[in-house]
Design a protein around this motif. Sequence first.
Motif, short mmCIF file in Angstrom:
data_model
loop_
_atom_site.label_atom_id
_atom_site.label_comp_id
_atom_site.label_asym_id
_atom_site.label_seq_id
_atom_site.Cartn_x
_atom_site.Cartn_y
_atom_site.Cartn_z
N LEU A 281 0.85 -1.19 0.00
CA LEU A 281 0.00 0.00 0.00
C LEU A 281 0.89 1.25 0.00
CD1 LEU A 281 -3.10 0.49 2.37
CD2 LEU A 281 -2.10 2.20 0.89
N PRO A 282 1.32 1.68 -1.19
CA PRO A 282 2.17 2.87 -1.21
C PRO A 282 1.32 4.13 -1.01
CG PRO A 282 2.14 1.73 -3.36
CD PRO A 282 1.05 1.17 -2.53
N VAL A 283 1.76 4.99 -0.11
CA VAL A 283 1.15 6.33 -0.01
C VAL A 283 2.16 7.27 -0.63
CG1 VAL A 283 0.32 8.13 1.53
CG2 VAL A 283 -0.21 5.73 2.00
N PRO A 400 8.69 9.39 -4.90
CA PRO A 400 9.04 8.32 -5.84
C PRO A 400 10.28 7.53 -5.45
CG PRO A 400 8.49 10.34 -7.03
CD PRO A 400 8.45 10.69 -5.58
N THR A 401 11.29 8.19 -4.90
CA THR A 401 12.53 7.48 -4.56
C THR A 401 12.29 6.44 -3.47
OG1 THR A 401 13.76 9.45 -5.13
CG2 THR A 401 14.93 7.82 -3.81
N VAL A 402 11.55 6.85 -2.44
CA VAL A 402 11.27 5.92 -1.33
C VAL A 402 10.49 4.71 -1.84
CG1 VAL A 402 9.91 5.66 0.80
CG2 VAL A 402 11.36 7.68 0.47
N ILE A 403 9.51 4.95 -2.70
CA ILE A 403 8.69 3.83 -3.20
C ILE A 403 9.55 2.89 -4.04
CG2 ILE A 403 6.61 3.21 -4.52
CD1 ILE A 403 6.09 5.00 -1.97
N ALA A 404 10.35 3.45 -4.93
CA ALA A 404 11.19 2.60 -5.79
C ALA A 404 12.23 1.85 -4.96
CB ALA A 404 11.85 3.45 -6.88
N ASP A 405 12.80 2.52 -3.94
CA ASP A 405 13.76 1.83 -3.06
C ASP A 405 13.10 0.62 -2.40
OD1 ASP A 405 15.66 3.71 -3.65
OD2 ASP A 405 15.59 4.74 -1.70
N ALA A 434 0.77 6.09 -10.09
CA ALA A 434 0.95 5.90 -11.54
C ALA A 434 1.77 7.03 -12.16
CB ALA A 434 -0.41 5.80 -12.22
N GLN A 435 1.60 8.24 -11.65
CA GLN A 435 2.24 9.37 -12.33
C GLN A 435 3.53 9.83 -11.66
OE1 GLN A 435 -0.95 12.21 -12.90
NE2 GLN A 435 -1.81 11.00 -14.57
N LEU A 436 3.73 9.46 -10.40
CA LEU A 436 4.97 9.88 -9.71
C LEU A 436 5.91 8.69 -9.49
CD1 LEU A 436 3.37 12.22 -7.00
CD2 LEU A 436 4.56 12.93 -9.08
N ALA A 437 5.39 7.60 -8.92
CA ALA A 437 6.26 6.47 -8.60
C ALA A 437 6.58 5.63 -9.83
CB ALA A 437 5.63 5.60 -7.51
N ALA A 438 5.58 5.39 -10.68
CA ALA A 438 5.79 4.48 -11.83
C ALA A 438 6.93 4.97 -12.75
CB ALA A 438 4.49 4.28 -12.59
N PRO A 439 7.02 6.29 -13.05
CA PRO A 439 8.15 6.71 -13.91
C PRO A 439 9.51 6.39 -13.28
CG PRO A 439 6.49 8.45 -13.78
CD PRO A 439 6.07 7.39 -12.80
N GLU A 440 9.61 6.52 -11.95
CA GLU A 440 10.88 6.20 -11.29
C GLU A 440 11.14 4.69 -11.35
OE1 GLU A 440 13.28 7.91 -10.39
OE2 GLU A 440 14.45 6.59 -9.07
N LEU A 441 10.08 3.90 -11.20
CA LEU A 441 10.24 2.44 -11.32
C LEU A 441 10.69 2.09 -12.74
CD1 LEU A 441 7.02 1.29 -9.39
CD2 LEU A 441 9.38 0.99 -8.62
N ARG A 442 10.10 2.74 -13.72
CA ARG A 442 10.50 2.45 -15.12
C ARG A 442 11.94 2.87 -15.36
NH1 ARG A 442 5.23 4.28 -16.42
NH2 ARG A 442 6.04 6.33 -16.97
N ARG A 444 14.34 2.87 -13.36
CA ARG A 444 15.26 1.90 -12.75
C ARG A 444 15.12 0.49 -13.35
NH1 ARG A 444 15.35 2.85 -6.23
NH2 ARG A 444 15.07 5.11 -6.22
N GLY A 445 14.28 0.35 -14.35
CA GLY A 445 14.11 -0.97 -14.96
C GLY A 445 13.29 -1.92 -14.11
#
Length: 474
Positions: A281-283, A400-405, A434-442, A444-445
């Motif tokens: 559950l990402p906030v 976004p960084t925290v979520i991707a980490d 979708a608009q903040l975390a997903a681009p960072e996930l993409r 980072r592959g």
Amino acid sequence: MSGAVDRPATGPLIVGAMVRTLGAYPSGWRQPGAHADPQTDASILRRVARLAEDADLDYLFFGDWLATGPDLEFRDPYLLARIDPVSAVLYLAGVTEKIGLIATVNSTYADPYATARATASLDLLTGGRGGVNLVTGAEPRAAANHGRDAHADNEARYDRAEEFVRALRLLWESWDDDAWIADRDSGVLIDAERLRTAAFVGTQVRVEGPLNVARPPQAHPPIVHAGTSPRSRALAATEADLALIAAADPASAAATRTELRALAEASGRDPDDLKVIVPVLPVVAETDASARAVVDRLLLLVPIDDGASGHAERPGFPANRSLAAFLDAAGLPADDPARRAAVDDVVAADAAARFAEAGARVLDLVRLRTGRSVGGEHPVTWRHLIAAHAVPANFVVGGPTVIADHFELWRAAGAADGFNVLSAFQQAQFEAFAQLAAPELRRRGLLGRAGATLRERLSLGAPRLAYAPALATR
Ligand SMILES: Cc1cc2nc3c(=O)[nH]c(=O)nc-3n(C[C@H](O)[C@H](O)[C@H](O)COP(=O)(O)O)c2cc1C
């Protein structure tokens, strides 16, 4: 046979949206602008689907629950009323183009022929984007809603689930790819030799077939299984493409994933063909501080027994939502001075110092998730602690960084092949993901898998066709 069963996933993770339109956190619907009414689910479903496709998520996932009642208002309000999952995916089939669509079906109560028909239809209507999450159900009230005296026990439910999935596979294989001839000149429409019955006879499931829907483009749409018991693990290991597990931390998830992969290997499967997925559950917000402010509001709006709101008198109000219940859990004795506090009082340092480990853990969670601390610039109130204690949530909070980490850490620990992303409320929190975390996930592959069908997107092995050929009449 592939290598180590504890090998972490590589490449992009599997990322799906676990859609709960009323929000996955009980006070989510109270947030400004949040979806709050199942009567308008059609539009929120469309908006979430659009966001998920644009963010390149792999699938939309819809859970199910076969009963309702006023007790759910406080515990799991999203279960009270919503669009049924098969209807939701069939609706979205027409307004999406590339994303997978997975609906939950309860094998304890569903009819295998009707389920094979609906899921094959979904797969045909979407060109191979359908999937099904088979569960055995944990809600005893479902029995009375389906003409049964009682909810079957774990053994009986899984006995039926095993037969159910065999029947499903056989029915999906009723039509060979080239069975439909439609030769206008000769007038031959089908090759009857290429149409076979299922002829499945189990102790709980009996179905003759053939299925009156053509072969699904994926042959076998991906099968998800969600559960926790040993029988659930055995079913996931032998039959599921995706195992959706409950996991509190990376170490316990990694242990479950290793066990599932070992069971899959022992049953003769390549363990890489079984993907283990955990809910999260990402906030999410642009900054860590603004994400913490969202959690702060969520905690403050959880209905608790504060002596004034009247919630505690409502049917099914959870017993643990009071200061007394929190202090019991925190290990403070009956005569502790904190018992005389009001729920909106700030927590004093001397009271916090008397907390046992469980209380200290809640304090720590609230600090991490809201930035509030005892004696700090943003003080903690008892209300924050009661809400965090009484409504556990697998939050990860930040920009976004925290979520991707977080995603990266779980993958490196061998804890998951992917995530089912919950949103505290819709659509703002899913939009933020979708608009903040997903681009960072993409970037980072970690997100963005290829494949025209859901099976391909999930890198599943070829479907195990002719699952029980001896039972086929052909
Ligand atoms: C992450 C997760 C999601 C689940 N989602 C559902 C669901 O949507 N509907 C449902 O009836 N059960 C759901 N379940 C419950 C299980 O399917 C199962 O019915 C329940 O856990 C009892 O079976 P068990 O004893 O094997 O765990 C879920 C379980 C897990 C771990």
